[in-house]
Motif scaffolding. Structure first.
Motif, PDB file in Angstrom:
ATOM      1  N   TYR A  93       0.831  -1.353   0.221  1.00  0.00           N
ATOM      2  CA  TYR A  93       0.238   0.116  -0.062  1.00  0.00           C
ATOM      3  C   TYR A  93       0.628   1.367  -0.204  1.00  0.00           C
ATOM      4  O   TYR A  93       0.698   2.087  -0.936  1.00  0.00           O
ATOM      5  CB  TYR A  93      -0.996  -0.180   1.434  1.00  0.00           C
ATOM      6  N   HIS A  94       1.955   1.314   0.937  1.00  0.00           N
ATOM      7  CA  HIS A  94       2.722   2.416   1.044  1.00  0.00           C
ATOM      8  C   HIS A  94       3.868   2.580   0.017  1.00  0.00           C
ATOM      9  O   HIS A  94       4.283   3.656  -0.318  1.00  0.00           O
ATOM     10  CB  HIS A  94       3.282   2.449   2.446  1.00  0.00           C
ATOM     11  N   PHE A  95       4.215   1.304  -0.596  1.00  0.00           N
ATOM     12  CA  PHE A  95       5.303   1.315  -1.255  1.00  0.00           C
ATOM     13  C   PHE A  95       5.060   0.370  -2.597  1.00  0.00           C
ATOM     14  O   PHE A  95       5.784  -0.650  -2.712  1.00  0.00           O
ATOM     15  CB  PHE A  95       6.780   0.790  -0.724  1.00  0.00           C
ATOM     16  N   PRO A  96       4.268   0.633  -3.218  1.00  0.00           N
ATOM     17  CA  PRO A  96       3.714  -0.035  -4.582  1.00  0.00           C
ATOM     18  C   PRO A  96       4.737  -0.561  -5.500  1.00  0.00           C
ATOM     19  O   PRO A  96       5.638   0.534  -5.942  1.00  0.00           O
ATOM     20  CB  PRO A  96       2.355   0.510  -5.124  1.00  0.00           C
ATOM     21  N   ASN A  97       4.752  -1.923  -5.965  1.00  0.00           N
ATOM     22  CA  ASN A  97       5.804  -2.221  -6.991  1.00  0.00           C
ATOM     23  C   ASN A  97       5.345  -1.639  -8.282  1.00  0.00           C
ATOM     24  O   ASN A  97       6.194  -1.788  -9.379  1.00  0.00           O
ATOM     25  CB  ASN A  97       5.987  -3.774  -6.970  1.00  0.00           C
ATOM     26  N   THR A  98       4.247  -0.714  -8.460  1.00  0.00           N
ATOM     27  CA  THR A  98       4.025  -0.109  -9.791  1.00  0.00           C
ATOM     28  C   THR A  98       4.683   1.541  -9.654  1.00  0.00           C
ATOM     29  O   THR A  98       4.549   2.068 -10.744  1.00  0.00           O
ATOM     30  CB  THR A  98       2.460  -0.081  -9.942  1.00  0.00           C
ATOM     31  N   ASP A  99       5.202   1.840  -8.515  1.00  0.00           N
ATOM     32  CA  ASP A  99       5.948   3.140  -8.488  1.00  0.00           C
ATOM     33  C   ASP A  99       7.169   3.021  -8.600  1.00  0.00           C
ATOM     34  O   ASP A  99       7.971   2.504  -7.789  1.00  0.00           O
ATOM     35  CB  ASP A  99       5.493   3.646  -6.967  1.00  0.00           C
ATOM     36  N   PRO A 100       7.679   3.858  -9.820  1.00  0.00           N
ATOM     37  CA  PRO A 100       9.103   3.873 -10.351  1.00  0.00           C
ATOM     38  C   PRO A 100      10.077   4.329  -8.922  1.00  0.00           C
ATOM     39  O   PRO A 100      11.345   3.999  -9.027  1.00  0.00           O
ATOM     40  CB  PRO A 100       9.230   4.456 -11.304  1.00  0.00           C
ATOM     41  N   GLN A 101       9.750   5.220  -8.099  1.00  0.00           N
ATOM     42  CA  GLN A 101      10.462   5.728  -6.981  1.00  0.00           C
ATOM     43  C   GLN A 101      11.110   4.261  -6.127  1.00  0.00           C
ATOM     44  O   GLN A 101      12.090   4.693  -5.604  1.00  0.00           O
ATOM     45  CB  GLN A 101       9.924   6.605  -6.283  1.00  0.00           C
ATOM     46  N   TRP A 102      10.287   3.434  -6.064  1.00  0.00           N
ATOM     47  CA  TRP A 102      10.893   2.401  -5.033  1.00  0.00           C
ATOM     48  C   TRP A 102      11.752   1.288  -5.969  1.00  0.00           C
ATOM     49  O   TRP A 102      12.243   0.350  -5.215  1.00  0.00           O
ATOM     50  CB  TRP A 102       9.585   1.849  -4.539  1.00  0.00           C
ATOM     51  N   LYS A 103      11.803   1.490  -7.206  1.00  0.00           N
ATOM     52  CA  LYS A 103      12.539   0.539  -8.058  1.00  0.00           C
ATOM     53  C   LYS A 103      13.950   0.258  -7.427  1.00  0.00           C
ATOM     54  O   LYS A 103      14.702   1.514  -7.155  1.00  0.00           O
ATOM     55  CB  LYS A 103      12.719   0.882  -9.437  1.00  0.00           C
ATOM     56  N   GLY A 104      14.370  -0.935  -6.923  1.00  0.00           N
ATOM     57  CA  GLY A 104      15.749  -1.078  -6.507  1.00  0.00           C
ATOM     58  C   GLY A 104      16.097  -0.251  -5.232  1.00  0.00           C
ATOM     59  O   GLY A 104      17.399  -0.317  -4.790  1.00  0.00           O
ATOM     60  N   VAL A 105      15.085   0.210  -4.394  1.00  0.00           N
ATOM     61  CA  VAL A 105      15.228   0.767  -3.205  1.00  0.00           C
ATOM     62  C   VAL A 105      15.920  -0.065  -2.284  1.00  0.00           C
ATOM     63  O   VAL A 105      15.514  -1.240  -2.256  1.00  0.00           O
ATOM     64  CB  VAL A 105      14.108   1.809  -2.911  1.00  0.00           C
ATOM     65  N   ASN A 106      16.973   0.444  -1.396  1.00  0.00           N
ATOM     66  CA  ASN A 106      17.274  -0.301  -0.334  1.00  0.00           C
ATOM     67  C   ASN A 106      16.153  -0.550   0.906  1.00  0.00           C
ATOM     68  O   ASN A 106      15.656   0.607   1.370  1.00  0.00           O
ATOM     69  CB  ASN A 106      18.355   0.466   0.416  1.00  0.00           C
ATOM     70  N   SER A 107      15.720  -1.646   1.088  1.00  0.00           N
ATOM     71  CA  SER A 107      14.543  -2.035   1.986  1.00  0.00           C
ATOM     72  C   SER A 107      14.665  -1.359   3.456  1.00  0.00           C
ATOM     73  O   SER A 107      13.644  -1.217   4.161  1.00  0.00           O
ATOM     74  CB  SER A 107      14.084  -3.478   1.950  1.00  0.00           C
ATOM     75  N   LEU A 108      15.813  -1.074   3.806  1.00  0.00           N
ATOM     76  CA  LEU A 108      16.186  -0.494   5.114  1.00  0.00           C
ATOM     77  C   LEU A 108      15.598   0.842   5.133  1.00  0.00           C
ATOM     78  O   LEU A 108      15.137   1.519   5.911  1.00  0.00           O
ATOM     79  CB  LEU A 108      17.669  -0.338   5.549  1.00  0.00           C
TER      80      LEU A 108
END
Length: 158
Positions: free
Chosen positions: A61-76
């Motif tokens: 909900y908060h970090f959808p895999n359809t949002d490019p800003q979260w692509k490859g993001v460090n999960s920490l």
């Protein structure tokens, strides 16, 4: 209620030529986790436990895999953002207990660094974090080293 418990679960595929990230640590292995972010199943399960305890939806909900800003993001970073959401609702994280279900590699040597990374992101003591692991006794997709699973529970209080 002044205390609540949250439960989190995550699963990711293992694929050749991908880094294997757990708890912000890159494991030495021939394959790694595959996903939209860095696919850190441990951090994702912890995020979902925290969000669930505070009734704040889930990680998707908060970090959808359809949002490019979260692509490859460090999960920490996602964990830090979950802590901000938790704080915004007036809750404090007490402890985390996590279990990894993974056939290989053995993670015991990596656990101290995982705990250190998670503690820093969650702003709690390493003494308040438990990380354990088990195999799937060579059964199923975990046993065939096609994927890895993480479970987490946490306690929050006001």
């Amino acid at each position: 209620m002044n205390i609540k418990v949250g439960f989190g679960f995550d699963v990711h595929q293992l694929k050749e030529n991908h880094p294997f990230i757990l708890g912000g640590v890159e494991l030495d292995h021939h394959s790694g986790t595959f996903g939209h972010s860095d696919a850190d199943v441990l951090a994702h399960a912890i995020c979902d436990a925290i969000l669930g305890a505070a009734n704040l939806e889930d990680i998707g909900y908060h970090f959808p895999n359809t949002d490019p800003q979260w692509k490859g993001v460090n999960s920490l970073i996602l964990l830090e953002k979950c802590m901000e959401l938790l704080d915004g609702k007036g809750w404090k994280l007490g402890n985390i207990d996590a279990m990894l279900c993974i056939e290989a590699p053995k993670i015991k040597p990596y656990i101290p660094e995982m705990k250190k990374n998670i503690a820093a992101a969650a702003k709690i003591s390493v003494e308040d974090i438990s990380i354990k692991a088990t195999t799937n006794e060579t059964m199923g997709f975990i046993g065939r080293e096609e994927g890895v699973v993480a479970y987490a529970v946490c306690l929050i209080s006001r």
